[in-house]
Motif scaffolding. Structure first.
Motif, PDB file in Angstrom:
ATOM      1  N   TYR A 199     -18.245  22.630 -25.857  1.00 46.89           N
ATOM      2  CA  TYR A 199     -18.954  21.746 -24.917  1.00 46.89           C
ATOM      3  C   TYR A 199     -19.646  22.508 -23.787  1.00 46.89           C
ATOM      4  CZ  TYR A 199     -14.866  22.097 -21.797  1.00 46.89           C
ATOM      5  OH  TYR A 199     -13.875  22.558 -20.987  1.00 46.89           O
ATOM      6  N   PHE A 252     -27.675  20.877 -21.040  1.00 46.43           N
ATOM      7  CA  PHE A 252     -28.064  19.490 -20.772  1.00 46.43           C
ATOM      8  C   PHE A 252     -28.154  19.273 -19.265  1.00 46.43           C
ATOM      9  CE2 PHE A 252     -26.923  14.894 -20.383  1.00 46.43           C
ATOM     10  CZ  PHE A 252     -28.025  14.384 -21.058  1.00 46.43           C
ATOM     11  N   ASN A 307     -23.448  22.728 -24.399  1.00 49.16           N
ATOM     12  CA  ASN A 307     -24.148  21.443 -24.232  1.00 49.16           C
ATOM     13  C   ASN A 307     -24.152  20.997 -22.769  1.00 49.16           C
ATOM     14  OD1 ASN A 307     -24.601  21.288 -26.991  1.00 49.16           O
ATOM     15  ND2 ASN A 307     -22.612  20.326 -27.353  1.00 49.16           N
TER      16      ASN A 307
END
Ligand SMILES: NC(=O)c1ccc[n+]([C@@H]2O[C@H](COP(=O)([O-])OP(=O)(O)OC[C@H]3O[C@@H](n4cnc5c(N)ncnc54)[C@H](O)[C@@H]3O)[C@@H](O)[C@H]2O)c1
Length: 268
Positions: A228, A235, A231
């Motif tokens: 994660y 992001f 991301n």
């Protein structure tokens, strides 16, 4: 790539995740070549792991081009064909940029960013000729997010990620059967980052090493550990303003204070 019966060269294989990856590769019946600056560490690894299979070591300072070239020649003379290259050797200074000496800056950039390119340049021609090979580069989550007391390390790992993933695309464009994996782990409890305090759990070396070996076995392209992190950072950087991302990374994720009490591994 199936690693059984393959020859794996691991730089920085005398300690930390490099050493664990050496054992995991031997357990999978690969032949292992360790490159490290620490002769005592190499001797220990060979002593500990020779029962698992074939493992040899070469003392080398990867910040020295002549040593890279001469040690690669030795590997060729000893009839080792490197199928899998894991560029893992790395260092961290762990100070504010203003406290770095010029030697700190140069060594960090050369060992972490330039050496993987120079080492790959030695072994890639044979891989291209055989149309088979694997290059795995151990970068860092420090290559995804800015962080105080890590500026030069971050620069080296951002650089490594850019080169490594471009090389992957080149191999694809050239239609070569050579895979390139870029690994971006969060902090791992190996000693390299002793003193770091983190809200996000610090990784265990065995589990992180296993994830890397499995990434190689599964021809993964680009992975962060944990997954994660990639991301979340990419992001967050894409949708937040810099100020908002700073607040999120600093206060919610707690990243910007992680290096405050950094000591690094105590010198032996
Ligand atoms: N430990 C972490 O928190 C962490 C997090 C993300 C990425 N990484 C990266 O993973 C890799 C391995 O880290 P580790 O935690 O196992 O560290 P480590 O310090 O335990 O191992 C690094 C190895 O590299 C060798 N080395 C250092 N300079 C060298 C040189 N000039 N020539 C040859 N060998 C040299 C050392 O002797 C050592 O055996 C590094 O590239 C590091 O940047 C580590």
């Amino acid at each position: 790539m199936k690693v059984e019966n393959k020859t794996v060269l691991i730089t920085g294989g005398a300690s930390g995740i490099g050493k664990i990856m050496a054992r995991l590769m031997l357990e999978r019946k690969a032949k292992v070549i360790v490159w490290d600056i620490n002769q005592e560490g190499i001797d220990k690894v060979i002593e500990e792991f020779s029962g698992f299979g074939t493992i040899v070591g070469y003392k080398i300072d990867v910040s020295n081009l002549e040593e890279i070239q001469s040690t690669a020649q030795k590997v060729f003379r000893h009839n080792h064909t490197v199928d899998i290259l894991i560029n893992n050797a790395g260092i961290i200074v762990g100070k504010y940029f203003s406290e770095h000496s010029t030697t700190d800056i140069l060594k960090t950039m050369v060992i972490n960013a330039t050496a993987p390119m120079l080492i790959t340049a030695e072994f890639l021609p044979q891989m291209l000729a055989r149309n088979s090979g694997y290059i795995c580069n151990i970068a860092s989550s420090g290559g995804l997010i800015s962080n105080p007391k890590m500026s030069v390390y971050a620069a080296s790992k951002w650089s490594l990620i850019g080169w490594s993933d471009s090389l992957r695309l080149e191999m694809k464009q050239l239609k070569k059967n050579i895979n390139v994996t870029t690994i971006m782990p969060y902090y791992i409890n190996t000693g390299m980052f002793d003193g770091v305090k983190s809200k996000i759990p610090i990784l265990e070396p065995e589990a992180a090493s296993l994830t890397i070996i499995q990434a190689i076995e599964n021809n993964r392209k680009l992975i962060s550990i944990p997954g994660y992190i990639y991301n979340l950072t990419r992001f967050g950087q894409a949708i937040f303003s810099v100020g908002l991302f700073d607040w999120f990374a600093g206060n919610v994720m707690g990243i910007y204070d992680t290096m405050t009490d950094f000591t690094g591994r105590k010198k032996i």
